[in-house]
Write a protein that holds these residues in place. Structure first.
Motif, PDB file in Angstrom:
ATOM      1  N   ARG A   1       0.943   7.869  10.438  1.00 50.69           N
ATOM      2  CA  ARG A   1       0.149   7.114   9.466  1.00 50.69           C
ATOM      3  C   ARG A   1      -1.070   7.870   8.970  1.00 50.69           C
ATOM      4  O   ARG A   1      -1.652   7.488   7.954  1.00 50.69           O
TER       5      ARG A   1
ATOM      6  N   VAL B   1      -4.263   6.295  -3.687  1.00 47.26           N
ATOM      7  CA  VAL B   1      -3.095   5.662  -4.305  1.00 47.26           C
ATOM      8  C   VAL B   1      -2.100   6.724  -4.758  1.00 47.26           C
ATOM      9  O   VAL B   1      -0.894   6.623  -4.498  1.00 47.26           O
TER      10      VAL B   1
ATOM     11  N   MET C   1      -2.468   5.746   5.808  1.00 46.35           N
ATOM     12  CA  MET C   1      -2.215   4.323   5.998  1.00 46.35           C
ATOM     13  C   MET C   1      -3.197   3.727   6.993  1.00 46.35           C
ATOM     14  O   MET C   1      -3.450   2.529   6.995  1.00 46.35           O
TER      15      MET C   1
ATOM     16  N   TYR D   1       0.832  -1.218   0.000  1.00 44.14           N
ATOM     17  CA  TYR D   1       0.000   0.000   0.000  1.00 44.14           C
ATOM     18  C   TYR D   1       0.858   1.256   0.000  1.00 44.14           C
ATOM     19  O   TYR D   1       0.567   2.230  -0.690  1.00 44.14           O
ATOM     20  N   ALA D   2       1.922   1.239   0.805  1.00 43.99           N
ATOM     21  CA  ALA D   2       2.758   2.430   0.936  1.00 43.99           C
ATOM     22  C   ALA D   2       3.454   2.779  -0.368  1.00 43.99           C
ATOM     23  O   ALA D   2       3.921   3.903  -0.545  1.00 43.99           O
ATOM     24  N   LEU D   3       3.533   1.819  -1.285  1.00 41.35           N
ATOM     25  CA  LEU D   3       4.161   2.092  -2.576  1.00 41.35           C
ATOM     26  C   LEU D   3       3.116   2.416  -3.633  1.00 41.35           C
ATOM     27  O   LEU D   3       3.391   2.399  -4.822  1.00 41.35           O
ATOM     28  N   GLY D   4       1.906   2.678  -3.186  1.00 37.11           N
ATOM     29  CA  GLY D   4       0.869   3.062  -4.133  1.00 37.11           C
ATOM     30  C   GLY D   4       0.126   1.884  -4.730  1.00 37.11           C
ATOM     31  O   GLY D   4      -0.392   1.985  -5.841  1.00 37.11           O
ATOM     32  N   ALA D   5       0.076   0.780  -4.004  1.00 37.42           N
ATOM     33  CA  ALA D   5      -0.676  -0.370  -4.507  1.00 37.42           C
ATOM     34  C   ALA D   5      -2.173  -0.148  -4.285  1.00 37.42           C
ATOM     35  O   ALA D   5      -2.580   0.460  -3.302  1.00 37.42           O
TER      36      ALA D   5
ATOM     37  N   ILE E   1      -6.587   1.452   6.199  1.00 33.80           N
ATOM     38  CA  ILE E   1      -6.753   0.005   6.046  1.00 33.80           C
ATOM     39  C   ILE E   1      -7.036  -0.677   7.377  1.00 33.80           C
ATOM     40  O   ILE E   1      -7.268  -1.877   7.407  1.00 33.80           O
TER      41      ILE E   1
ATOM     42  N   PHE F   1       8.939   1.542   7.292  1.00 34.77           N
ATOM     43  CA  PHE F   1       8.363   1.025   8.526  1.00 34.77           C
ATOM     44  C   PHE F   1       9.433   0.664   9.553  1.00 34.77           C
ATOM     45  O   PHE F   1      10.608   0.519   9.235  1.00 34.77           O
TER      46      PHE F   1
ATOM     47  N   ASN G   1      -0.271   9.701   5.363  1.00 36.69           N
ATOM     48  CA  ASN G   1      -0.428   9.092   4.033  1.00 36.69           C
ATOM     49  C   ASN G   1      -1.658   8.176   4.006  1.00 36.69           C
ATOM     50  O   ASN G   1      -1.761   7.296   3.166  1.00 36.69           O
TER      51      ASN G   1
ATOM     52  N   ALA H   1      11.153   2.823  -1.370  1.00 39.80           N
ATOM     53  CA  ALA H   1      10.280   3.987  -1.205  1.00 39.80           C
ATOM     54  C   ALA H   1      10.740   5.138  -2.101  1.00 39.80           C
ATOM     55  O   ALA H   1       9.916   5.863  -2.655  1.00 39.80           O
TER      56      ALA H   1
ATOM     57  N   ARG I   1      -0.320   8.215  -1.725  1.00 38.62           N
ATOM     58  CA  ARG I   1       0.748   7.385  -1.148  1.00 38.62           C
ATOM     59  C   ARG I   1       1.966   7.352  -2.047  1.00 38.62           C
ATOM     60  O   ARG I   1       3.067   7.061  -1.597  1.00 38.62           O
ATOM     61  N   ARG I   2       1.754   7.634  -3.322  1.00 33.29           N
ATOM     62  CA  ARG I   2       2.902   7.706  -4.203  1.00 33.29           C
ATOM     63  C   ARG I   2       3.712   8.964  -3.894  1.00 33.29           C
ATOM     64  O   ARG I   2       4.924   8.989  -4.034  1.00 33.29           O
TER      65      ARG I   2
ATOM     66  N   MET J   1       6.617   5.808   2.642  1.00 35.01           N
ATOM     67  CA  MET J   1       6.705   5.406   4.039  1.00 35.01           C
ATOM     68  C   MET J   1       7.710   4.276   4.224  1.00 35.01           C
ATOM     69  O   MET J   1       7.785   3.348   3.426  1.00 35.01           O
TER      70      MET J   1
END
Ligand SMILES: Nc1ncnc2c1ncn2[C@@H]1O[C@H](COP(=O)(O)OP(=O)(O)OP(=O)(O)O)[C@@H](O)[C@H]1O
Ligand SMILES: [Mg+2]
Lengths: 319, 276
Positions: free
Chosen positions: B72, B105, B77, A196-200, B80, B115, B75, B186, B108-109, B113
């Motif tokens: 979080r 999407v 996150m 997800y963090a890579l734009g999935a 989810i 972790f 972006n 990333a 987040r691009r 991020m």
């Protein structure tokens, strides 16, 4: 301080000895089964040798026994069941573990688990009363041009390979989907988050989870295959029990398990009985081989993770 | 040299306990009165903060104070995690990322991020870095992709160590290398902002130092927000520090000042190690 330590040691020795004994016992049982099957089929092995695997005639009256149609029927029906059930089982597993709202998960798990608990004979009855007429309907409705294709040749009987494959699929789905579900559940959330963090997108994140779980998913599918190979009652009731080697989904065929179930009680002379036991031996051997193949497959996929293990082991040894 | 003053109008709601300092840089992320809920539990209370672009901002605070949760939200996150809810605004380039119709999407691009626990995919080193580039369709040819992968690995200061084994499994790398690989991954999608949640907490001092050097070298190209438990690390790598406590932002300002002359008693107690 001392007594508890002694105790734990004693426990451990006992535990090791106990589990070790059971493990050995298991191997011994497998060996004993193989031996018993071999003993029980000696006459037929002597009479036919490898011909038993390679010939098609199954005629108790003249004492001619060839197992090929049964081997074919077992493998063909199981492979078809694998092809039909895998996408469905995976779909169910993905839906339950990745997509379904929390409130729906438990009921869905419960229903799939319930499917697994239905006795084989009940599936068989359902097969006779519902599935076979349905398949016959399909066969009657087959357009003329399709009937020329080897897959769809033959009269519309209802009973036959298609009915067997379908009922096997339904019976196998609860098993493979629940293993696949567990495997997906074991995928660390950090893998999905990484995607997800890579734009999935959601689908891409699910694909990443599937990829991570691929080894276990192959295992789930193989487990289903193993079950399909040995399934007896329901298949016997819908496959048509006719020793043919045919590609046609409509043709009545036979499986190893079905012929054993049907003919064992009637087998009067020794050679006939031995031939049947040899079919049991063949089934046993095939299941064993399939398991070995699937293990090797799983193991080879696992290799990607091995360097790390080897390294840590080496580090530990060095330390 | 023209000092870049904040060109944004004064905040409608002044940030709590975090006076804007006059040298404030252009704002990369502007958070206004953010509240965050896990179910009924409020994990973040009325957070307002302006994160300057091309600086390193550190989030510090005791365990459970909401640093990760806040990071979080930047972006999305937390989307989810089922049962969570956000109130307030997070403006990136003037647009509220929680406004309906936001392309998450795409967000987040732009906001990458890294972790706490490195999480490489069970694929090759090359494929790990290429993944984000591929799914976002960022390159046109194989050559371009290879170039992008190399460039990212170089930026993440790991190229020399892996250039001969790009097609080996990423899982065979050491913990520190894995974390730098995740940073490379990333960077490969060329975000503007990089969020890092305790990126070095699982690493030994040498690997930690490499990550810190890396952060320093990345700061000219990225806006970096880093969560850390390590006070020295915050002091070493960051320009701004925000101190969180029980879901609230207690103090925010230049790192030097937060560590040498905090305005709040709580901050002082925390940075001098009297609690947490
Ligand atoms: N998924 C979750 N569901 C419910 N509550 C959560 C969840 N994640 C975090 N919390 C709670 O929210 C609060 C803030 O947690 P968070 O992880 O943001 O803290 P943190 O400052 O990052 O702590 P640490 O330094 O230990 O990582 C904690 O009270 C935590 O228990
Ligand atoms: Mg945290």
């Amino acid at each position: 301080m001392a007594p508890p330590r002694l105790n734990t040691r004693g426990d451990e020795v006992l535990f090791r000895a106990g589990t070790g004994t059971f493990a050995l016992l298991l191997i011994a049982i497998v060996g004993a089964i193989a031996l018993a099957l071999y003993e029980g089929s000696r006459l037929s092995i002597q009479a036919f040798g490898w011909q038993f695997w390679r010939t098609d005639t199954w005629d108790p009256v003249v004492g001619q026994f060839g197992a090929r149609p049964f081997i074919w029927g077992t493998l063909y029906s199981s492979i078809l069941a694998l092809i039909i059930s895998t996408p469905v089982a995976l779909g169910i597993a993905i839906y339950i573990s990745e997509l379904a709202p929390e409130a729906l998960r438990r009921p869905l798990v419960f229903v799939t688990e319930l499917l697994a608990a239905i006795p084989s004979i009940v599936y068989g009855l359902w097969g006779i009363f519902v599935l076979v007429p349905f398949v016959r309907g399909l066969q009657v409705a087959t357009p003329e041009w399709l009937r020329g294709v080897p897959l769809f040749e033959g009269p519309p009987l209802g009973v036959g390979m298609l009915s067997a494959a379908l009922i096997l699929s339904i019976m196998v789905i609860p098993f493979s989907s629940s293993v696949a579900r567990e495997v997906l559940k074991a995928v660390p959330q950090s893998q999905r988050e990484g995607a997800y963090a890579l734009g999935a997108t959601r689908w891409e994140a699910i694909r990443m989870a599937l990829f991570y779980a691929r080894t276990g998913i192959v295992g789930a599918v193989m487990l289903g295959f193993g079950r399909a190979l040995g399934e007896t009652m329901a298949v016997t009731m819908v496959i048509g029990n006719s020793p043919n080697i045919s590609l046609s989904l409509y043709a009545p065929q036979y499986t190893m398990a079905a012929v054993l179930a049907n003919e064992f009680a009637e087998a009067t002379d020794d050679l006939y009985l031995n031939a049947l036991v040899e079919i049991g031996l063949v089934l046993f051997a095939i299941t064993l081989v399939i398991n070995v193949i699937s293990r090797t497959f799983i193991w080879s996929m696992d290799r990607q993770r091995r360097p790390r293990l080897v390294r840590t082991a080496a580090m530990r040894a060095g330390a | 040299m023209t000092l870049v003053h904040t060109s944004v109008p004064a905040l409608a709601v002044p940030p709590r306990d975090a006076p804007l300092e006059p040298w404030q840089r252009p704002v990369a992320i502007d958070v206004e009165r953010l509240n965050f809920f896990y179910g009924a539990k409020r994990a973040l209370e009325d957070i307002s903060v302006r994160i300057s672009s091309h600086l390193v901002t550190a989030f510090i605070g005791p365990s459970g104070c909401g640093k990760s949760t806040f990071l979080r939200t930047l972006n999305r996150m937390n989307d989810i995690i089922p049962g969570t809810r956000v109130e307030g605004k997070v403006l990136i380039e003037g647009r509220d990322i929680y406004a309906p119709g936001t392309d998450v999407v795409a967000l987040r691009r732009r906001v990458g991020m890294v972790f706490q626990k490195s999480n490489p995919f069970p694929k090759t080193i090359f494929e790990n870095v290429a993944y984000g580039v591929r799914i976002n369709g960022l390159t046109r040819s194989r050559a371009e992709l290879e170039e992008r992968v190399e460039e990212s690995l170089q930026s993440a200061a790991i190229w020399d160590e892996v250039k001969d084994r790009l097609h080996d499994s990423a899982l065979a790398l050491s913990g520190g290398q894995q974390q730098r690989l995740c940073i490379a991954r990333a960077l490969a999608i060329r975000p503007e902002i990089l969020l890092m949640d305790e990126p070095a907490s699982a690493l030994d001092p040498i690997a930690t130092q490499r990550i810190e050097e890396l952060i320093y070298s990345l700061k000219s190209s990225y806006t970096i927000v880093i969560v850390t438990h390590n006070m020295q690390q915050a002091a070493r790598v960051s320009d701004r520090t925000a101190f969180f406590w029980l879901g609230r932002l207690i103090e925010y300002g230049a790192t030097d000042r937060i560590f040498t002359n905090p305005a709040e008693k709580l901050t002082e107690d925390y940075v001098t190690g009297r609690f947490g």
